[in-house]
Design a protein around this motif. Structure first.
Motif, PDB file in Angstrom:
ATOM      1  N   LYS A   4      31.004  76.547  27.723  1.00 18.48           N
ATOM      2  CA  LYS A   4      31.834  76.060  26.802  1.00 18.48           C
ATOM      3  C   LYS A   4      31.408  76.536  25.256  1.00 18.48           C
ATOM      4  O   LYS A   4      30.461  76.779  24.766  1.00 18.48           O
ATOM      5  CB  LYS A   4      31.625  74.637  26.386  1.00 18.48           C
ATOM      6  N   LYS A   5      32.572  76.748  24.493  1.00 17.41           N
ATOM      7  CA  LYS A   5      32.522  77.448  23.218  1.00 17.41           C
ATOM      8  C   LYS A   5      32.284  76.177  22.321  1.00 17.41           C
ATOM      9  O   LYS A   5      32.942  75.025  22.268  1.00 17.41           O
ATOM     10  CB  LYS A   5      33.805  78.257  22.775  1.00 17.41           C
ATOM     11  N   GLU A   6      31.603  76.339  21.380  1.00 17.57           N
ATOM     12  CA  GLU A   6      31.221  75.392  20.370  1.00 17.57           C
ATOM     13  C   GLU A   6      31.695  75.313  19.245  1.00 17.57           C
ATOM     14  O   GLU A   6      31.799  74.459  18.248  1.00 17.57           O
ATOM     15  CB  GLU A   6      29.584  75.189  20.388  1.00 17.57           C
ATOM     16  N   ARG A  62      21.451  74.947  25.638  1.00 18.68           N
ATOM     17  CA  ARG A  62      22.156  73.760  26.276  1.00 18.68           C
ATOM     18  C   ARG A  62      21.486  72.765  27.085  1.00 18.68           C
ATOM     19  O   ARG A  62      21.627  71.565  27.074  1.00 18.68           O
ATOM     20  CB  ARG A  62      23.531  74.317  27.338  1.00 18.68           C
ATOM     21  N   GLU A 104      32.012  83.282  18.703  1.00 19.76           N
ATOM     22  CA  GLU A 104      32.867  82.152  19.365  1.00 19.76           C
ATOM     23  C   GLU A 104      34.323  81.915  18.863  1.00 19.76           C
ATOM     24  O   GLU A 104      35.187  81.740  19.682  1.00 19.76           O
ATOM     25  CB  GLU A 104      31.750  80.834  19.280  1.00 19.76           C
ATOM     26  N   PRO A 110      32.045  82.937  24.284  1.00 19.86           N
ATOM     27  CA  PRO A 110      31.024  81.727  24.337  1.00 19.86           C
ATOM     28  C   PRO A 110      29.631  82.427  24.494  1.00 19.86           C
ATOM     29  O   PRO A 110      28.984  83.412  24.962  1.00 19.86           O
ATOM     30  CB  PRO A 110      31.344  80.807  25.518  1.00 19.86           C
ATOM     31  N   THR A 197      28.241  76.781  38.699  1.00 20.56           N
ATOM     32  CA  THR A 197      28.455  77.594  37.515  1.00 20.56           C
ATOM     33  C   THR A 197      27.344  78.442  37.487  1.00 20.56           C
ATOM     34  O   THR A 197      27.866  79.546  37.030  1.00 20.56           O
ATOM     35  CB  THR A 197      28.255  76.400  36.303  1.00 20.56           C
TER      36      THR A 197
END
Length: 298
Positions: A4-6, A62, A104, A110, A197
């Protein structure tokens, strides 16, 4: 499934996008972003306010973020803040943060990891790329983007230093690329991702030629921060005139450096790599970079 991009569009809203994907040939792109100008000065306070949140996802893996999911937000910020070097001797980490944000938010690539998140103490010095991002080109083609940031009052000096660092990174005798790839794989194991993943990311980052399912090429994201000089008489311009003057002056300064960038790529025979350059001007860079890190970390 990609990580996921933040960092979202709110970050980009802080800047004038003066040069948009300027073509450097061979798919290489340059983007010039100029921080908002208000009352004849850059809006550094707005940038700092935005970075308070961004340094959390920049500094922490993460896995670390997941460990804080039931904690107050302040604990995450403190953990992230404590990874930065002391502002009095911190000359490069602001560039690393900004490169992460641009890769990002603008490139939509990402983060896989950053140099800062694998530090165990704030005075550690971790060699290698400033960060690693993953860019999806299509369903089968990806780029692993290695980050390199330079803050130098002189833009051309920053360009030379960035490509000098890249050549050291690509020195096959020292196996830095292999080391970095192994580091990515070892960090992925620690990440808070499910097995499917992890298997997907590993196939992309360390593909098998026999399977021929994914293609991964190495590329570079470069952040260059430099000083834009503003004479005292220009500071007395009206707000509108000053904005026009500073944006135009900065644009011309960057365009005059395009030849230097192309020459570095040609001279070092780097045609097979893709480069994404992000350039941002500062005023009194030497002082402001320390001031920003001080306000973010103390």
């Amino acid at each position: 499934m990609l990580p996921k991009k933040e960092i979202g569009q709110d970050f980009l809203n802080l800047f004038y996008h003066e040069l948009v994907d300027f073509d450097l040939e061979h798919q290489n792109k340059l983007n010039l972003f100029i921080l908002k100008i208000a009352n004849n000065r850059f809006a550094y306070d707005e940038l700092i306010n935005e970075l308070y949140d961004n340094i959390i996802t920049f500094s922490l893996s993460r896995h670390e973020l997941d460990s804080f999911k039931n904690s107050h937000g302040g604990k995450k910020f403190i953990a992230a803040r404590d990874k930065f070097r002391d502002y009095t001797s911190n000359e490069g980490e602001l560039g690393e943060v900004l490169l992460y944000c641009f890769l990002e938010s603008h490139l939509e690539a990402p983060k896989i990891l950053t140099k800062l998140e694998i530090k165990t103490a704030n005075n550690d010095y971790v060699k290698g790329a400033d960060g690693v991002h993953l860019l999806k080109l299509n369903s089968s083609d990806f780029q692993l983007i290695f980050g390199e940031s330079k803050l130098d009052s002189d833009l051309k000096n920053g360009i030379y230093d960035a490509f000098k660092s890249i050549m050291k990174f690509l020195d096959y005798k020292k196996n830095k690329v292999r080391f970095e790839t192994n580091l990515i794989n070892s960090q992925l194991i620690k990440e808070s991702v499910d097995d499917s993943t992890y298997d997907f990311l590993k196939k992309i980052i360390i593909p098998s030629a026999n399977e021929d399912e994914y293609n991964i090429d190495k590329s570079f994201g470069i952040f260059l921060g430099f000083d834009i000089k503003v004479d005292d008489d220009k500071k007395n311009l009206s707000n509108a005139e000053f904005r026009r003057y500073l944006r135009e002056t900065t644009k011309n300064s960057v365009l005059s450096s395009v030849k230097t960038i192309k020459k570095q790529i040609e001279k070092k025979e780097l045609w097979g790599y893709t480069f994404y350059l992000y350039i941002v001007p500062f005023t009194e860079l030497k002082e402001i970079r320390k001031d920003i890190i001080e306000k973010l970390t103390t």
